[in-house]
Design a protein around this motif. Structure first.
Motif, PDB file in Angstrom:
ATOM      1  N   LEU A  93     -19.200  47.579  51.309  1.00  0.00           N
ATOM      2  CA  LEU A  93     -18.506  46.554  50.542  1.00  0.00           C
ATOM      3  C   LEU A  93     -19.244  45.231  50.664  1.00  0.00           C
ATOM      4  O   LEU A  93     -19.785  44.897  51.726  1.00  0.00           O
ATOM      5  N   LEU A  97     -15.114  41.381  49.750  1.00  0.00           N
ATOM      6  CA  LEU A  97     -14.105  42.449  49.834  1.00  0.00           C
ATOM      7  C   LEU A  97     -13.734  42.770  51.280  1.00  0.00           C
ATOM      8  O   LEU A  97     -13.481  43.921  51.627  1.00  0.00           O
ATOM      9  N   ALA A 101     -12.050  46.204  52.904  1.00  0.00           N
ATOM     10  CA  ALA A 101     -12.774  46.954  53.934  1.00  0.00           C
ATOM     11  C   ALA A 101     -11.883  47.245  55.129  1.00  0.00           C
ATOM     12  O   ALA A 101     -11.836  48.375  55.640  1.00  0.00           O
ATOM     13  N   ALA A 111     -16.059  52.619  55.984  1.00  0.00           N
ATOM     14  CA  ALA A 111     -16.290  51.487  55.094  1.00  0.00           C
ATOM     15  C   ALA A 111     -17.053  50.395  55.824  1.00  0.00           C
ATOM     16  O   ALA A 111     -16.471  49.638  56.599  1.00  0.00           O
ATOM     17  N   TYR A 113     -19.129  46.827  55.891  1.00  0.00           N
ATOM     18  CA  TYR A 113     -18.823  45.582  55.201  1.00  0.00           C
ATOM     19  C   TYR A 113     -19.795  44.502  55.649  1.00  0.00           C
ATOM     20  O   TYR A 113     -20.067  44.356  56.839  1.00  0.00           O
ATOM     21  N   LEU A 135     -19.170  49.091  46.749  1.00  0.00           N
ATOM     22  CA  LEU A 135     -18.004  48.560  46.052  1.00  0.00           C
ATOM     23  C   LEU A 135     -18.199  47.065  45.855  1.00  0.00           C
ATOM     24  O   LEU A 135     -18.516  46.342  46.804  1.00  0.00           O
ATOM     25  N   SER A 136     -17.995  46.590  44.631  1.00  0.00           N
ATOM     26  CA  SER A 136     -18.236  45.184  44.341  1.00  0.00           C
ATOM     27  C   SER A 136     -17.507  44.781  43.061  1.00  0.00           C
ATOM     28  O   SER A 136     -17.191  45.631  42.221  1.00  0.00           O
TER      29      SER A 136
END
Length: 244
Positions: A93, A97, A101, A111, A113, A135-136
């Motif tokens: 992430l 985020l 996370a 996850a 981060y 993820l963004s």
């Protein structure tokens, strides 16, 4: 561009990426006659991480297909749950985020981060090196070719973000097994072994502890446990849990 004219139809969930003037159901689009349909879709503002099937005059085509004059192109979003091949399902992430996370880790989802902005090239490189789904909410970042895989996070609300990711990827949930601070695995710890890391009030009030095997952080069911328990209960009720 001055080439073949096509009719481009984006799935409703993909139209948010297009300029307001191009969010109609069918948009006349002029191509250069040489670019792939993948390039045309990206030029419309849609990250390819969000694209599923593409149909030309009703027939499925790959991203490399070059559209021709008069063709009708339909672009669909990814199927859910989305299957990620080539590595176990793991996430990375970006700096924006952090809450998501921590909630994924709370549910036992791997996850990683970045809590500092290390830049788009470094994030994309890490995604590729560790084979993690990035993820963004940064569309430009998701267009980088070196990504292993990526996904746009559609909401800026942490509750909606969590539901979006869980619904899209269906990861196995094993709550209370990961450190929310560093993503390391947790193991049970007795009070004597962690006593020197606790305040006196905590030692007196609690008997059940867990400790991160990576950063040594100690966990117990403190004042915030009820709120965290609600996140876990709601997620497992809607998306299911795994063993462990």
């Amino acid at each position: 561009m001055n080439g073949p004219g096509i009719q481009l139809t984006l799935a409703p969930e993909l139209r948010i990426f297009a300029p307001p003037s191009r969010r109609a159901e069918r948009v006349p689009t002029t191509t250069d006659g040489a670019s792939s349909i993948g390039h045309v879709v990206e030029s419309a503002g849609v990250p390819l991480t969000e694209v599923g099937r593409m149909l030309v005059d009703g027939h499925e085509v790959p991203l490399s297909y070059v559209p021709r004059e008069g063709e009708s192109v339909e672009v669909f979003g990814v199927d859910r749950p989305q299957q990620v091949t080539g590595a176990p399902l793991r996430f990375l992430l970006d700096v924006h985020l952090g809450t998501l996370a921590r909630r994924l880790r709370l549910l036992g989802v791997d996850a990683e981060y970045e809590n500092e902005d290390i830049g788009d090239p470094a994030l994309a490189t890490r995604s590729a090196a560790e084979r993690r789904v990035l993820l963004s909410r940064d569309r430009g970042l998701l267009r980088r070719r070196e990504l292993f895989a990526g996904a746009y996070v559609y909401s800026d609300n942490p509750d909606e973000q969590l539901r979006d990711v869980l619904g899209r990827f269906a990861p196995v949930l094993t709550p209370w097994t990961r450190c929310t601070a560093c993503n390391g695995p947790l193991e049970e710890a007795d009070k004597d072994s962690v006593g020197d890391r606790l305040e006196h009030g905590t030692q007196r009030s609690y008997d059940v502890f867990a400790q991160c095997t990576a950063c040594d952080r100690v966990y117990w069911r403190g004042a915030h446990h009820a709120r965290l328990e609600r996140i876990v209960v709601d997620a497992v009720a809607e998306f299911g849990g795994g063993a462990g």
